[in-house]
Design a protein around this motif. Structure first.
Motif, PDB file in Angstrom:
ATOM      1  N   GLU A 105       3.840  -3.474 -15.938  1.00 11.43           N
ATOM      2  CA  GLU A 105       2.596  -4.097 -15.458  1.00 11.43           C
ATOM      3  C   GLU A 105       2.630  -4.236 -13.942  1.00 11.43           C
ATOM      4  O   GLU A 105       1.608  -4.085 -13.277  1.00 11.43           O
ATOM      5  CB  GLU A 105       2.410  -5.462 -16.122  1.00 11.43           C
ATOM      6  N   GLY A 106       3.821  -4.536 -13.408  1.00 10.92           N
ATOM      7  CA  GLY A 106       3.946  -4.614 -11.948  1.00 10.92           C
ATOM      8  C   GLY A 106       3.695  -3.285 -11.279  1.00 10.92           C
ATOM      9  O   GLY A 106       3.066  -3.219 -10.222  1.00 10.92           O
ATOM     10  N   THR A 143       0.708  -2.500  -8.639  1.00 11.81           N
ATOM     11  CA  THR A 143       1.048  -1.950  -7.324  1.00 11.81           C
ATOM     12  C   THR A 143       0.247  -0.690  -7.041  1.00 11.81           C
ATOM     13  O   THR A 143      -0.281  -0.500  -5.936  1.00 11.81           O
ATOM     14  CB  THR A 143       2.554  -1.632  -7.258  1.00 11.81           C
ATOM     15  N   ILE A 144       0.146   0.179  -8.038  1.00 11.06           N
ATOM     16  CA  ILE A 144      -0.603   1.433  -7.862  1.00 11.06           C
ATOM     17  C   ILE A 144      -2.091   1.146  -7.658  1.00 11.06           C
ATOM     18  O   ILE A 144      -2.745   1.755  -6.808  1.00 11.06           O
ATOM     19  CB  ILE A 144      -0.388   2.359  -9.074  1.00 11.06           C
ATOM     20  N   ASP A 150      -8.017 -11.391  -5.171  1.00 11.67           N
ATOM     21  CA  ASP A 150      -8.002 -12.426  -6.214  1.00 11.67           C
ATOM     22  C   ASP A 150      -6.684 -12.372  -6.968  1.00 11.67           C
ATOM     23  O   ASP A 150      -6.470 -11.517  -7.825  1.00 11.67           O
ATOM     24  CB  ASP A 150      -9.175 -12.221  -7.172  1.00 11.67           C
ATOM     25  N   ASP A 151      -5.781 -13.285  -6.618  1.00  7.09           N
ATOM     26  CA  ASP A 151      -4.462 -13.391  -7.242  1.00  7.09           C
ATOM     27  C   ASP A 151      -3.778 -12.023  -7.319  1.00  7.09           C
ATOM     28  O   ASP A 151      -3.509 -11.511  -8.404  1.00  7.09           O
ATOM     29  CB  ASP A 151      -4.600 -14.006  -8.635  1.00  7.09           C
ATOM     30  N   PRO A 152      -3.470 -11.416  -6.178  1.00 10.02           N
ATOM     31  CA  PRO A 152      -2.959 -10.033  -6.172  1.00 10.02           C
ATOM     32  C   PRO A 152      -1.501  -9.889  -6.620  1.00 10.02           C
ATOM     33  O   PRO A 152      -0.987  -8.779  -6.654  1.00 10.02           O
ATOM     34  CB  PRO A 152      -3.102  -9.637  -4.697  1.00 10.02           C
ATOM     35  N   LEU A 153      -0.830 -10.988  -6.966  1.00 11.51           N
ATOM     36  CA  LEU A 153       0.597 -10.910  -7.257  1.00 11.51           C
ATOM     37  C   LEU A 153       0.938 -10.715  -8.721  1.00 11.51           C
ATOM     38  O   LEU A 153       2.094 -10.832  -9.109  1.00 11.51           O
ATOM     39  CB  LEU A 153       1.301 -12.190  -6.770  1.00 11.51           C
ATOM     40  N   SER A 154      -0.027 -10.452  -9.556  1.00 17.51           N
ATOM     41  CA  SER A 154       0.230 -10.322 -10.995  1.00 17.51           C
ATOM     42  C   SER A 154       1.382  -9.365 -11.276  1.00 17.51           C
ATOM     43  O   SER A 154       1.329  -8.184 -10.938  1.00 17.51           O
ATOM     44  CB  SER A 154      -1.038  -9.842 -11.706  1.00 17.51           C
ATOM     45  N   SER A 155       2.440  -9.881 -11.882  1.00 12.80           N
ATOM     46  CA  SER A 155       3.614  -9.101 -12.312  1.00 12.80           C
ATOM     47  C   SER A 155       4.432  -8.520 -11.159  1.00 12.80           C
ATOM     48  O   SER A 155       5.259  -7.650 -11.381  1.00 12.80           O
ATOM     49  CB  SER A 155       3.181  -7.956 -13.251  1.00 12.80           C
ATOM     50  N   PHE A 156       4.220  -9.002  -9.947  1.00  9.59           N
ATOM     51  CA  PHE A 156       4.970  -8.472  -8.809  1.00  9.59           C
ATOM     52  C   PHE A 156       6.324  -9.162  -8.698  1.00  9.59           C
ATOM     53  O   PHE A 156       6.434 -10.375  -8.878  1.00  9.59           O
ATOM     54  CB  PHE A 156       4.204  -8.695  -7.499  1.00  9.59           C
ATOM     55  N   ASP A 157       7.371  -8.386  -8.352  1.00  9.53           N
ATOM     56  CA  ASP A 157       8.671  -8.980  -8.068  1.00  9.53           C
ATOM     57  C   ASP A 157       8.681  -9.472  -6.617  1.00  9.53           C
ATOM     58  O   ASP A 157       7.703  -9.309  -5.878  1.00  9.53           O
ATOM     59  CB  ASP A 157       9.806  -7.996  -8.334  1.00  9.53           C
ATOM     60  N   SER A 158       9.791 -10.082  -6.177  1.00 11.68           N
ATOM     61  CA  SER A 158       9.838 -10.700  -4.852  1.00 11.68           C
ATOM     62  C   SER A 158       9.648  -9.679  -3.733  1.00 11.68           C
ATOM     63  O   SER A 158       8.991  -9.965  -2.727  1.00 11.68           O
ATOM     64  CB  SER A 158      11.171 -11.443  -4.671  1.00 11.68           C
ATOM     65  N   ASN A 159      10.212  -8.475  -3.886  1.00 11.92           N
ATOM     66  CA  ASN A 159      10.058  -7.456  -2.843  1.00 11.92           C
ATOM     67  C   ASN A 159       8.606  -7.034  -2.693  1.00 11.92           C
ATOM     68  O   ASN A 159       8.098  -6.876  -1.576  1.00 11.92           O
ATOM     69  CB  ASN A 159      10.922  -6.236  -3.163  1.00 11.92           C
ATOM     70  N   ARG A 160       7.937  -6.856  -3.828  1.00  8.66           N
ATOM     71  CA  ARG A 160       6.521  -6.459  -3.773  1.00  8.66           C
ATOM     72  C   ARG A 160       5.651  -7.591  -3.239  1.00  8.66           C
ATOM     73  O   ARG A 160       4.648  -7.355  -2.561  1.00  8.66           O
ATOM     74  CB  ARG A 160       6.052  -6.029  -5.166  1.00  8.66           C
ATOM     75  N   ARG A 161       6.027  -8.837  -3.540  1.00  7.23           N
ATOM     76  CA  ARG A 161       5.261  -9.967  -3.010  1.00  7.23           C
ATOM     77  C   ARG A 161       5.314  -9.982  -1.483  1.00  7.23           C
ATOM     78  O   ARG A 161       4.287 -10.146  -0.818  1.00  7.23           O
ATOM     79  CB  ARG A 161       5.802 -11.292  -3.568  1.00  7.23           C
ATOM     80  N   MET A 162       6.527  -9.816  -0.938  1.00 11.33           N
ATOM     81  CA  MET A 162       6.664  -9.846   0.515  1.00 11.33           C
ATOM     82  C   MET A 162       5.985  -8.640   1.163  1.00 11.33           C
ATOM     83  O   MET A 162       5.420  -8.740   2.259  1.00 11.33           O
ATOM     84  CB  MET A 162       8.141  -9.902   0.906  1.00 11.33           C
TER      85      MET A 162
END
Length: 276
Positions: free
Chosen positions: A41-42, A46-47, A70-82
């Motif tokens: 899902e992450g 991301t894609i 709108d809440d773009p962090l769904s299923s993102f890990d810490s690297n993708r969040r940063m």
């Protein structure tokens, strides 16, 4: 890659393909290497964000755009969040306005820190359950992410200036919280011997006593006695546990007054600043 307008189209479009270990990923679920089986899902989020940003990149009117994430962090890990924080920050000078909605206060704060004070505004939706209504208000994001230790210490200092006996139970809880947090940090190596699920404030004090930990104040006995007193007046015994003997302690939290509370606050701050 970007593909020029085709047919009746007036805008460029984005052409792409996905590969995994050199093998193309299919959008056909019947194929062996398909999106459902190969992407988390992450990955999908991301894609999707990458496609959106790629289309934005070739938009000739992007300088006039207002973007809403709108809440773009769904299923993102810490690297993708940063990385998402950095992407949004990079877009700021290119876009007219960016609005970011999220339940993750730390993600919002990372963006907030990178934007000049004159260019940012933080708002939150509040709910009034008495009137059954909601609204939007200004909000200090720094306070939301502030560590409880610093927050409670500041609240104790504020109480000294504006005592209110109605806050008695809350203040007693703050005393306990700041002392326990301070001791856990300062004596973390000594406390490793106590199982994590058994590290109550009382158990911590007992361990410091039996292991002979050295405090800045050489009057160890007095420091321990004060810690035990604050522990006893601030604890809330669970079912089956004995209630502290408040008569023997000389202080009863049920009848404690503002002056006594202020003395305990002063003692607590002195323990943190000078004695522990």
């Amino acid at each position: 890659m970007h593909v020029g307008p085709q047919g009746r189209g007036t805008q460029n479009k984005v052409n792409y393909k996905l590969t995994l270990n050199g093998q193309e990923i299919s959008f056909d679920a019947s194929q062996q290497n398909n999106v459902k089986d190969c992407l988390s899902e992450g990955d999908k989020s991301t894609i999707a964000l990458a496609f959106f940003l790629s289309k934005l990149d070739i938009d000739p009117a992007k300088a006039d755009k207002i973007l809403i994430f709108d809440d773009p962090l769904s299923s993102f890990d810490s690297n993708r969040r940063m990385y998402t924080v950095q992407l949004i920050h990079n877009l700021l000078p290119q876009i007219k306005q960016i609005i970011v909605l999220s339940h993750n206060e730390y993600f919002l704060h990372e963006i907030y820190k990178r934007v000049a004070a004159v260019d940012r505004k933080t708002l939150r939706i509040y709910q009034n359950y008495q009137t059954g209504s909601s609204g939007i208000e200004d909000f200090d994001l720094n306070k939301l992410v502030e560590n409880d230790y610093f927050k409670h210490l500041k609240e104790l200092e504020d109480f000294l200036q504006h005592p209110d006996i109605l806050k008695k139970d809350i203040v007693l809880g703050w005393l306990r919280n700041v002392l326990e947090a301070h001791i856990r940090f300062k004596f973390h190596r000594q406390l490793r011997e106590i199982p994590q699920n058994d590290q109550t404030f009382g158990r911590i004090i007992t361990h410091l006593t039996t292991t002979g930990v050295a405090f800045r104040d050489s009057n160890t006995r007095n420091v321990i006695d004060l810690l035990k007193l604050i522990n006893n007046i601030s604890c809330k015994p669970h079912h089956g546990e004995p209630t502290p003997d408040y008569v023997a302690l000389g202080v009863d939290p049920a009848t404690i007054n503002e002056t006594e509370l202020c003395h305990f606050i002063t003692d607590t701050i002195n323990l943190i600043d000078n004695r522990l």
